[in-house]
Structure formats: C-alpha cells, structure tokens
Design a protein around this motif. Structure first.
Motif, PDB file in Angstrom:
ATOM      1  N   UNK A 124      -8.649   2.507  38.309  1.00 54.18           N
ATOM      2  CA  UNK A 124      -7.845   3.529  38.982  1.00 54.18           C
ATOM      3  C   UNK A 124      -6.884   4.191  38.005  1.00 54.18           C
ATOM      4  N   UNK A 125      -6.235   3.399  37.162  1.00 55.21           N
ATOM      5  CA  UNK A 125      -5.285   3.961  36.199  1.00 55.21           C
ATOM      6  C   UNK A 125      -5.977   4.954  35.270  1.00 55.21           C
ATOM      7  N   UNK A 148      -5.175   9.060  34.990  1.00 55.95           N
ATOM      8  CA  UNK A 148      -4.815   9.713  33.722  1.00 55.95           C
ATOM      9  C   UNK A 148      -5.782  10.851  33.423  1.00 55.95           C
ATOM     10  N   UNK A 149      -7.065  10.629  33.687  1.00 53.46           N
ATOM     11  CA  UNK A 149      -8.052  11.679  33.461  1.00 53.46           C
ATOM     12  C   UNK A 149      -7.829  12.868  34.383  1.00 53.46           C
ATOM     13  N   UNK A 150      -7.243  12.618  35.555  1.00 59.02           N
ATOM     14  CA  UNK A 150      -6.982  13.690  36.517  1.00 59.02           C
ATOM     15  C   UNK A 150      -5.662  14.399  36.251  1.00 59.02           C
ATOM     16  N   UNK A 151      -4.966  14.024  35.194  1.00 50.98           N
ATOM     17  CA  UNK A 151      -3.740  14.723  34.842  1.00 50.98           C
ATOM     18  C   UNK A 151      -2.471  14.153  35.439  1.00 50.98           C
ATOM     19  N   UNK A 187      -5.902   5.570  49.084  1.00 52.86           N
ATOM     20  CA  UNK A 187      -6.167   6.882  48.476  1.00 52.86           C
ATOM     21  C   UNK A 187      -5.083   7.269  47.480  1.00 52.86           C
ATOM     22  N   UNK A 188      -4.905   6.470  46.440  1.00 58.11           N
ATOM     23  CA  UNK A 188      -3.784   6.632  45.514  1.00 58.11           C
ATOM     24  C   UNK A 188      -3.869   7.952  44.770  1.00 58.11           C
ATOM     25  N   UNK A 189      -5.058   8.303  44.288  1.00 54.49           N
ATOM     26  CA  UNK A 189      -5.186   9.551  43.533  1.00 54.49           C
ATOM     27  C   UNK A 189      -4.853  10.755  44.403  1.00 54.49           C
TER      28      UNK A 189
END
Length: 437
Positions: free
Chosen positions: A247-248, A252-255, A221-223
């Motif tokens: 995932x990367x 980035x899209x999640x800030x 659950x990295x994010x």
C-alpha cells in the motif's frame, strides 16, 4: 486504596497479535502495573492454540477483511444478533484452555484480557472452577460486540460510559467506565515541539496536516481517502500504512508524498499533525485524543470500524463523516471551528482519569481481594481427553477456515473496490469481527 508493593500480586495479561490495538493496550497496562510494583506476564492467545492454529485464525481474518469486506460485514452483523459463538468457534476456543492454564504461574492473583477470544477462554475456565483468580476484560473498542462479553468474567473495564453500558446490555454482570489507556508520550504538542517534529519527518512547516491511519495492516480504501483529503484543499494528507508496504508503495506512486510504513514514533508524528482521520476506531483514536488532535472517522472498514465510529460520534469524541460531500466542511470545522475545540474539551475530560477508579486501580483491587491460583488447577487432562480435544480442534479449525474463507476467491484489484459505506450506516478476532483489527 493504597497497596504496598510487597503485597502486589502477579498479573497475567492475555492479548492477541491481530492488528496492533489489543497488544498496544496490553503493553500500556503492563507498563503501568509494573510501575506500581506488580510482576506481570504477557501472552498471545494465538500462541496458546495447538497445531499452529493461531496464524490460521489471524491470516484468515486478514484475507477476509482485505479481499471480501462485504462478507466480513455480513459475518459481523449476523453475530451481533446472538450472544454465543458458533459450535465451531467454541470448539476452537476450548482447544486453548489447557495451554492457558499452564501459562499461569502459581502466584497469579488476576488475569486480564484485552481480546474477546481470550475473554471467552478465561471466562469458561472461571465458570468451570479451574481458574480461581479474578478475570478482568479491558474493552479496547468503543462499541462492544456481544463476543466481548464472556460469562465468567468478573469485571469489564471500558474507556467510556457508552461501551460500559453496551457491555451491560450484552449481559456483563459488572462493567464500569474506568477510562482509556494511552502511553505517557501521547500529550498535546507545544508549538516548538510541533515544528521540530515536522522537520524530523520532512513535513511542510506551515500547511495544515491530516494524519490518515488505517491500523497496523493498512486496510480499507486508504488511497481513495488520501486523494480526497488532498483534493479537498483543506489539509495535506500524511498517511501511515502500518506493515502494508505494498500500500505504501502504491500511494507514493500515486503522488501521495508524505507516506509512511510502520512508524515507531507515533507520538512525534501526532505532534507534527493537526487532526486525525481514521477508519477503525481503535487504540490510535484514544492516543490522538491524548495528543490533543481532533478526530474524524471516514470510509470506515466494515463491522467494528462502523460501530466504533457510531459510538465515538455519540460520545462527542470523533465526528463520523458518512457523506463524502461533508469531508471538506467537517475537516475545516475540526481545524478552525468550534467542532475541533469541543472535541478537545470532551477528550480532556475523558482523559482526566480518577486514580482510584482507573484500569490499573481496578486490577490492583482485584489482586488484593484474591488468593493465589492453586497449582492443583494446572494439572493436565488425561491423554484420552487430549486426543478427543485434538479431534475436536481439527474439526473446529476446518469449520472456521471454511466460514472465514467465504469470498476469498474474489479477485483483489485495488482498495477502491471496497464497497463504500451507505450514508445511513452507524470487528473478526481482536478487533476481529466479533472476535480485531
């Protein structure tokens, strides 16, 4: 013991490209042995399976761990209770025996495994009398699944007394704590080097930085963890996603601004950061110890991730955060309090390797005590036996794919679907379950 270079024998190291930890340990042992005058050959066990079964094994494990981690946890837990692999897995491993023998040059003096499946293959060859030189296993995990311990292996080398004791408890005839292997570039950063590294990676010059890693596959659950670190206000997350470019992009899209894919200069990135948060307990943790970073284990992946976290916690090397409410106070203590200092001192003691007892010294000692591998042991079996082996291997691969495929129909929406570990909780091949990550 001082061994003149002229008498240094050839060493063959067999790893597996399942994640990066097993190959990382193999690469560092190779560099050290070559520096000591030994010719070294390296092989990937996945390449030694027939009919391209290696990618099937690796891919099946990857899909299981990412799509159905709960199924992987069940598999791992069930295999912890027995010391022998299933008939299907044993058949699959037997299919690699002849190819393994054929890649060993006649002047081989010792064979080293950094992967449990390779240890099983080599141990079986040793027991059958077809392999005449010592076999050593370097345990890349801090917790030892029974599959790591193969009958026939002459010596198990561990980074710490805890995994050495676990190996003996699982039946290893000889297991010693010979110390960790980490590349020479992993050293504590001087203040000037830290600032230069932050500038090079485009990181904030003064904020506390938490380096978040999730293996070369970027699993777990990295994010969620990155957001929790950010929202704690204690540190800015710096995330390494390995080869998981999907995932990367999502981070980035999640800030999550400081997100990286594969990083070649991990020593430099560690120099830039103040602590490490990890979820698998592999080689990166040992590298962080060498770089002087305190380490926290948090929201660990199933199987070996959790057992490694428990072992590292017991050793005083990494704090296992099992309750999300503890994230902020533990990170604060690691950055500013006595917990971080205690971890650094414990890691420094671990890394003070005895040159007469380290992994390379033990491998060199084994070379010195052995005769070269006779070429008579390398003769292939008769064609009928090969045909029988092919049939057995096909059956084994089918059974393996069936077992590993459990739950793969599960729809994968997001990492947050991964079940969080219960607060009371404590690998498949290569760090892989009973077999790496």
């Amino acid at each position: 013991m001082t061994i003149p270079p002229a008498r240094a024998g050839r060493v063959v190291i067999i790893s597996a490209s399942v994640g990066a930890g097993h190959d990382g340990a193999a690469a560092e042992l190779t560099a050290r042995l070559r520096a000591a005058g030994h010719p070294v050959d390296r092989h990937d066990l996945l390449d030694l399976f027939p009919a391209r079964l290696g990618p099937l094994v690796s891919g099946s494990y990857h899909r299981l761990l990412t799509l159905a981690p709960w199924a992987y946890q069940r598999m791992y837990a069930s295999t912890e209770r027995r010391r022998t692999a299933s008939p299907a897995v044993r058949a699959l491993l037997r299919s690699a025996e002849e190819r393994t023998l054929r890649v060993l040059p006649p002047d081989t003096r010792a064979v080293v495994s950094t992967y449990p499946g390779a240890s099983q293959v080599l141990g079986a060859l040793r027991l059958s009398g077809r392999l005449h030189v010592p076999v050593l296993t370097y345990l890349t995990d801090f917790s030892v699944h029974p599959f790591w311990v193969a009958p026939g292996v002459d010596l198990h080398l561990a980074a710490h007394p805890i995994p050495a004791a676990e190996a003996r408890a699982h039946g290893a005839a000889h297991a010693i704590a010979s110390g960790p292997v980490a590349g020479p570039r992993f050293t504590p950063a001087a203040p000037g080097r830290r600032q230069a590294a932050r500038t090079r990676f485009g990181l904030p010059p003064h904020a506390p930085l938490a380096l978040l890693v999730a293996g070369s596959w970027g699993v777990g659950p990295v994010q969620q963890v990155a957001a929790e670190i950010r929202d704690s206000g204690v540190a800015v997350p710096v995330v390494v996603c390995g080869r998981n470019e999907t995932l990367a992009a999502r981070l980035r899209a999640a800030g999550i601004d400081h997100t990286h894919g594969w990083v070649d200069d991990m020593p430099g990135l560690m120099h830039a950061c103040d602590l490490l948060v990890q979820n698998a307990g592999g080689l990166t943790s040992l590298e962080a110890f060498a770089a002087g970073l305190p380490v926290a284990s948090y929201r660990c992946i199933p199987g070996h991730g959790r057992t490694n976290a428990a072992a590292l916690h017991a050793a005083g090397l990494a704090t296992w955060i099992r309750d999300p409410a503890d994230l902020k106070p533990v990170l604060t203590d690691l950055l500013e309090g006595p917990l971080g200092q205690a971890q650094r001192e414990t890691a420094l003691a671990l890394l003070a390797e005895d040159p007469h007892n380290g992994p390379v010294a033990q491998i060199r000692r084994a070379c010195h005590s052995s005769a070269p591998q006779p070429t008579t042991a390398l003769r292939p079996r008769r064609a009928p036996a090969l045909r029988r082996l092919a049939v057995t291997t096909t059956l084994a691969a089918t059974l393996w794919a069936t077992a590993v495929g459990t739950g793969l129909a599960t729809t994968h929406h997001d990492e947050s679907a991964t079940r969080p570990q219960p607060p009371t909780d404590g690998r498949g091949w290569g760090g892989v379950g009973p077999y790496g990550h």
